[in-house]
Design a protein around this motif. Structure first.
Motif, PDB file in Angstrom:
ATOM      1  N   PRO A 121       0.867  -1.136  -0.033  1.00 48.27           N
ATOM      2  CA  PRO A 121       0.101   0.183  -0.176  1.00 48.27           C
ATOM      3  C   PRO A 121       0.659   1.212   0.053  1.00 48.27           C
ATOM      4  O   PRO A 121       0.309   2.357   0.167  1.00 48.27           O
ATOM      5  CB  PRO A 121      -0.858  -0.145   1.228  1.00 48.27           C
ATOM      6  CG  PRO A 121       0.194  -0.732   2.162  1.00 48.27           C
ATOM      7  CD  PRO A 121       1.139  -1.843   1.405  1.00 48.27           C
ATOM      8  N   ILE A 122       2.008   1.274  -0.496  1.00 48.54           N
ATOM      9  CA  ILE A 122       3.024   2.157  -0.247  1.00 48.54           C
ATOM     10  C   ILE A 122       2.695   3.426  -1.345  1.00 48.54           C
ATOM     11  O   ILE A 122       2.839   3.078  -2.877  1.00 48.54           O
ATOM     12  CB  ILE A 122       4.621   1.797  -0.300  1.00 48.54           C
ATOM     13  CG1 ILE A 122       4.825   0.892   0.772  1.00 48.54           C
ATOM     14  CG2 ILE A 122       5.403   3.006  -0.265  1.00 48.54           C
ATOM     15  CD1 ILE A 122       5.938   0.065   0.668  1.00 48.54           C
ATOM     16  N   GLN A 123       2.414   4.349  -1.040  1.00 47.73           N
ATOM     17  CA  GLN A 123       1.956   5.519  -1.924  1.00 47.73           C
ATOM     18  C   GLN A 123       3.379   6.552  -2.195  1.00 47.73           C
ATOM     19  O   GLN A 123       3.710   6.841  -3.034  1.00 47.73           O
ATOM     20  CB  GLN A 123       1.011   6.582  -1.424  1.00 47.73           C
ATOM     21  CG  GLN A 123       0.885   7.787  -2.273  1.00 47.73           C
ATOM     22  CD  GLN A 123      -0.379   8.568  -1.726  1.00 47.73           C
ATOM     23  OE1 GLN A 123      -1.310   8.108  -1.444  1.00 47.73           O
ATOM     24  NE2 GLN A 123      -0.166   9.663  -1.575  1.00 47.73           N
ATOM     25  N   GLU A 124       4.293   6.477  -1.206  1.00 47.13           N
ATOM     26  CA  GLU A 124       5.581   7.128  -1.285  1.00 47.13           C
ATOM     27  C   GLU A 124       6.612   6.627  -0.309  1.00 47.13           C
ATOM     28  O   GLU A 124       6.062   6.438   0.969  1.00 47.13           O
ATOM     29  CB  GLU A 124       5.388   8.745  -1.150  1.00 47.13           C
ATOM     30  CG  GLU A 124       6.426   9.535  -1.325  1.00 47.13           C
ATOM     31  CD  GLU A 124       6.207  10.806  -1.324  1.00 47.13           C
ATOM     32  OE1 GLU A 124       4.998  11.255  -1.366  1.00 47.13           O
ATOM     33  OE2 GLU A 124       7.143  11.819  -1.121  1.00 47.13           O
ATOM     34  N   ALA A 125       7.698   6.202  -0.549  1.00 48.09           N
ATOM     35  CA  ALA A 125       8.657   5.768   0.074  1.00 48.09           C
ATOM     36  C   ALA A 125      10.145   6.578  -0.204  1.00 48.09           C
ATOM     37  O   ALA A 125      10.606   7.162  -1.048  1.00 48.09           O
ATOM     38  CB  ALA A 125       9.140   4.497  -0.242  1.00 48.09           C
ATOM     39  N   VAL A 126      10.464   7.248   1.191  1.00 46.78           N
ATOM     40  CA  VAL A 126      11.543   8.169   1.148  1.00 46.78           C
ATOM     41  C   VAL A 126      12.716   7.851   1.913  1.00 46.78           C
ATOM     42  O   VAL A 126      12.662   7.431   3.259  1.00 46.78           O
ATOM     43  CB  VAL A 126      11.035   9.492   1.945  1.00 46.78           C
ATOM     44  CG1 VAL A 126      11.851  10.560   1.874  1.00 46.78           C
ATOM     45  CG2 VAL A 126       9.728   9.990   0.955  1.00 46.78           C
ATOM     46  N   ILE A 127      13.844   8.062   1.495  1.00 46.84           N
ATOM     47  CA  ILE A 127      15.287   8.049   2.374  1.00 46.84           C
ATOM     48  C   ILE A 127      15.790   9.691   2.352  1.00 46.84           C
ATOM     49  O   ILE A 127      16.044  10.107   1.116  1.00 46.84           O
ATOM     50  CB  ILE A 127      16.176   7.112   1.834  1.00 46.84           C
ATOM     51  CG1 ILE A 127      15.599   5.899   2.058  1.00 46.84           C
ATOM     52  CG2 ILE A 127      17.436   7.296   2.678  1.00 46.84           C
ATOM     53  CD1 ILE A 127      16.445   4.432   1.507  1.00 46.84           C
ATOM     54  N   ASP A 128      15.910  10.334   3.583  1.00 45.39           N
ATOM     55  CA  ASP A 128      16.092  11.652   3.560  1.00 45.39           C
ATOM     56  C   ASP A 128      17.380  11.881   4.367  1.00 45.39           C
ATOM     57  O   ASP A 128      17.776  11.224   5.728  1.00 45.39           O
ATOM     58  CB  ASP A 128      14.863  12.482   4.161  1.00 45.39           C
ATOM     59  CG  ASP A 128      15.278  13.707   4.418  1.00 45.39           C
ATOM     60  OD1 ASP A 128      15.410  14.339   3.437  1.00 45.39           O
ATOM     61  OD2 ASP A 128      15.007  14.081   5.593  1.00 45.39           O
TER      62      ASP A 128
ATOM     63  N   LYS B  17      15.899  -1.768  -3.792  1.00 41.50           N
ATOM     64  CA  LYS B  17      15.973  -0.789  -4.980  1.00 41.50           C
ATOM     65  C   LYS B  17      16.077   0.659  -4.449  1.00 41.50           C
ATOM     66  O   LYS B  17      16.908   1.572  -5.269  1.00 41.50           O
ATOM     67  CB  LYS B  17      14.913  -1.003  -6.122  1.00 41.50           C
ATOM     68  CG  LYS B  17      15.334  -0.458  -7.472  1.00 41.50           C
ATOM     69  CD  LYS B  17      14.132  -1.341  -8.508  1.00 41.50           C
ATOM     70  CE  LYS B  17      14.717  -0.664  -9.803  1.00 41.50           C
ATOM     71  NZ  LYS B  17      13.904  -1.305 -10.864  1.00 41.50           N
ATOM     72  N   LEU B  18      15.124   0.887  -3.541  1.00 41.29           N
ATOM     73  CA  LEU B  18      15.304   2.569  -3.031  1.00 41.29           C
ATOM     74  C   LEU B  18      16.660   2.652  -2.391  1.00 41.29           C
ATOM     75  O   LEU B  18      16.988   3.760  -2.599  1.00 41.29           O
ATOM     76  CB  LEU B  18      14.070   2.503  -2.097  1.00 41.29           C
ATOM     77  CG  LEU B  18      13.929   4.098  -1.275  1.00 41.29           C
ATOM     78  CD1 LEU B  18      13.494   5.140  -2.314  1.00 41.29           C
ATOM     79  CD2 LEU B  18      12.959   3.815  -0.275  1.00 41.29           C
ATOM     80  N   TYR B  19      16.985   1.762  -1.527  1.00 38.79           N
ATOM     81  CA  TYR B  19      18.442   1.916  -0.552  1.00 38.79           C
ATOM     82  C   TYR B  19      19.430   2.166  -1.823  1.00 38.79           C
ATOM     83  O   TYR B  19      20.105   3.215  -1.454  1.00 38.79           O
ATOM     84  CB  TYR B  19      18.293   0.756   0.018  1.00 38.79           C
ATOM     85  CG  TYR B  19      19.783   0.772   0.933  1.00 38.79           C
ATOM     86  CD1 TYR B  19      19.752   1.315   2.204  1.00 38.79           C
ATOM     87  CD2 TYR B  19      20.782  -0.084   0.566  1.00 38.79           C
ATOM     88  CE1 TYR B  19      20.902   1.236   2.836  1.00 38.79           C
ATOM     89  CE2 TYR B  19      22.103  -0.162   1.245  1.00 38.79           C
ATOM     90  CZ  TYR B  19      21.950   0.450   2.464  1.00 38.79           C
ATOM     91  OH  TYR B  19      23.070   0.322   3.082  1.00 38.79           O
ATOM     92  N   GLU B  20      19.444   1.235  -2.714  1.00 34.78           N
ATOM     93  CA  GLU B  20      20.619   1.478  -3.349  1.00 34.78           C
ATOM     94  C   GLU B  20      20.626   2.877  -4.554  1.00 34.78           C
ATOM     95  O   GLU B  20      21.540   3.516  -4.568  1.00 34.78           O
ATOM     96  CB  GLU B  20      20.455   0.161  -4.563  1.00 34.78           C
ATOM     97  CG  GLU B  20      21.081  -1.056  -4.067  1.00 34.78           C
ATOM     98  CD  GLU B  20      20.775  -2.193  -4.987  1.00 34.78           C
ATOM     99  OE1 GLU B  20      20.658  -1.858  -6.410  1.00 34.78           O
ATOM    100  OE2 GLU B  20      20.808  -3.351  -4.489  1.00 34.78           O
ATOM    101  N   LEU B  21      19.227   3.178  -4.565  1.00 32.67           N
ATOM    102  CA  LEU B  21      19.291   4.479  -5.502  1.00 32.67           C
ATOM    103  C   LEU B  21      19.674   5.811  -4.638  1.00 32.67           C
ATOM    104  O   LEU B  21      20.262   6.521  -5.091  1.00 32.67           O
ATOM    105  CB  LEU B  21      17.524   4.575  -5.791  1.00 32.67           C
ATOM    106  CG  LEU B  21      17.280   6.000  -6.715  1.00 32.67           C
ATOM    107  CD1 LEU B  21      17.903   5.756  -8.207  1.00 32.67           C
ATOM    108  CD2 LEU B  21      15.774   5.913  -6.898  1.00 32.67           C
ATOM    109  N   ALA B  22      19.144   5.748  -3.511  1.00 32.05           N
ATOM    110  CA  ALA B  22      19.496   6.797  -2.259  1.00 32.05           C
ATOM    111  C   ALA B  22      20.845   6.706  -2.163  1.00 32.05           C
ATOM    112  O   ALA B  22      21.374   7.845  -1.957  1.00 32.05           O
ATOM    113  CB  ALA B  22      18.568   6.350  -1.142  1.00 32.05           C
TER     114      ALA B  22
END
Lengths: 243, 190
Positions: free
Chosen positions: A8-15, A98-103
């Motif tokens: 149900p993830i609309q947005e996942a963020v690493i800041d 994928k998000l982690y590698e991208l960030a």
């Protein structure tokens, strides 16, 4: 978080935010390094409004704070700012790895461009949206889906029309803090559904490693922390929505 | 079979539908306001068409991201290819309005509500409304997405050798019930 077919993830963020702001020149260099991945860019501006309480004058200052850059399909977004870097993925979510590698790759590009490396705040934020079909029901009891709901006095049996709850709590590892927001989406994005946002922000502002390897080890550890918070907030009936 | 690559601006059948709806639209201007003044046209002509088309493509993709968890990944990727082709500056009629954000929103809500797993051919009306069309032999379904969930629909079905044609305006929420009697699921479900 269990591996759900329809996460149900609309947005996942690493800041990541830094102690010493970068220069605009540094931002431009970072943008060049990120241009292949994020071909579209738009300027971000902060607006500062100052009221003069003696003469009643209002002073408005617009200040460029960075750029919002996005992939061609608009699902990958990054905020390249003087104060740090935010890497985000909109739906469809493609997984933590994928998000982690991208960030991590974006951060490397940002650091090389700005010559800043020391983060003062790291955060992982997941904005989840539970789309619950009414399926003939007049109202949907929130507690059937969320364990994090407003506790309202018993003055009416009519359904809640809206709500908003926010808590901030330290995790067992006290270096990490978690902000959770639960609210209704109005209007709901889908016809015949009630949509509930469950916004989970796990962040840390102390004892942040200065070395990149150690920094990303700490960020990797957030995955389990935010998953635990999410699973603690939802019921089995909610889990069935994501299968 | 429905061609996935049928991304022409306004398909043959959709053209027919638009003509048929002209009179209807004159009387229903409140539902689908389309008339632009000459001053508006002149002002728009001065704007950068490529930039407007870029904004329209972006609006479509951002609207899709809001509900992408409910769409098949191949459907989404194919729809984006169709959008890029439809809103290509080299092919676009300069006087036409790029597809609006509100039309995208209605279209996507309609698709999920219908459970339309078969991707339609897409086109655009001159006033920026997205046209979706499904086709199987002589059977066709066309849906034009306006704003605020208002949709114009048209069906052509050959049922037991008898041709049935119908058209109307309704809300996206009511559409599945209306289409049910025409057995349209065969057209929009894979």
């Amino acid at each position: 978080m269990a591996s759900y077919k329809h996460a149900p993830i609309q947005e996942a963020v690493i800041d990541l935010r830094v102690k010493t702001p970068a220069t605009q020149d540094g931002i431009q260099k970072s943008l060049k390094r990120l241009a292949n991945r994020y071909p579209d860019a738009e300027e971000l501006r902060d607006v500062e409004v100052a009221f003069d309480n003696t003469g009643g004058n209002v002073n408005v200052v617009h200040r460029q704070s960075g750029f919002k850059i996005s992939s061609a399909d608009k699902a990958d977004i990054a905020l390249v700012k003087t104060t740090g870097l935010t890497s985000a993925r909109l739906a469809p979510y493609e997984g933590w790895e994928k998000l982690y590698e991208l960030a991590q790759s974006n951060w490397e590009a940002w650091c090389k461009g700005t010559r800043r490396t020391q983060a003062e705040r790291i955060g992982v934020r997941y904005i989840n949206r539970l789309d619950i079909p009414f399926a003939g029901r007049e109202g949907i009891p929130l507690e059937h889906y969320l364990k994090f709901v407003p506790n309202t006095p018993d003055f009416s049996h009519r359904p809640l029309l809206s709500h908003s709850v926010r808590v901030v709590k330290q995790l067992e590892d006290k270096r990490w803090t978690c902000t959770i927001i639960s609210t209704m989406v109005d209007p709901p994005p889908l016809i015949g559904h009630l949509s509930l946002l469950l916004d989970i922000d796990v962040f840390r502002q102390e004892d942040i490693p200065s070395h990149d390897d150690a920094l990303w080890e700490e960020i990797a550890a957030v995955r389990e922390l935010k998953n635990n918070v999410f699973e603690a907030c939802i019921t089995d009936q909610a889990r069935e929505l994501f299968l | 079979m429905i061609s996935d690559s049928s991304t022409e601006r306004v398909g043959q059948y959709a053209n027919d539908l638009l003509k048929a709806d002209l009179a209807f639209r004159r009387g229903e201007g409140l539902l689908f306001p389309a008339t632009r003044t000459s001053a508006q046209k002149t002002a728009r002509a001065k704007e950068d068409l490529s930039s407007q088309l870029f904004e329209s493509r972006a609006a479509g993709k951002i609207a899709t991201a809001q509900i992408a968890m409910h769409l098949d990944r191949d459907w989404r990727d194919g729809f984006f290819r169709q959008l890029d082709s439809l809103l290509d500056a080299d092919e676009w009629e300069p006087d036409d309005e790029p597809v609006t954000q509100l039309s995208y929103k209605t279209f996507l809500r309609t698709i999920v509500h219908l459970g339309a797993t078969r991707r339609p051919g897409i086109g655009a009306s001159e006033d920026g409304q997205l046209i979706a069309s499904w086709r199987n032999g002589d059977d066709r379904l066309v849906i034009i997405s306006g704003q605020n969930d208002r949709v114009r629909w048209s069906v052509r079905r050959n049922i037991d050798g008898e041709l049935e044609v119908a058209t109307g305006v309704t809300t996206a929420a009511r559409l599945p019930r209306i289409l049910e009697s025409f057995d349209c699921e065969k057209l929009y479900k894979a």
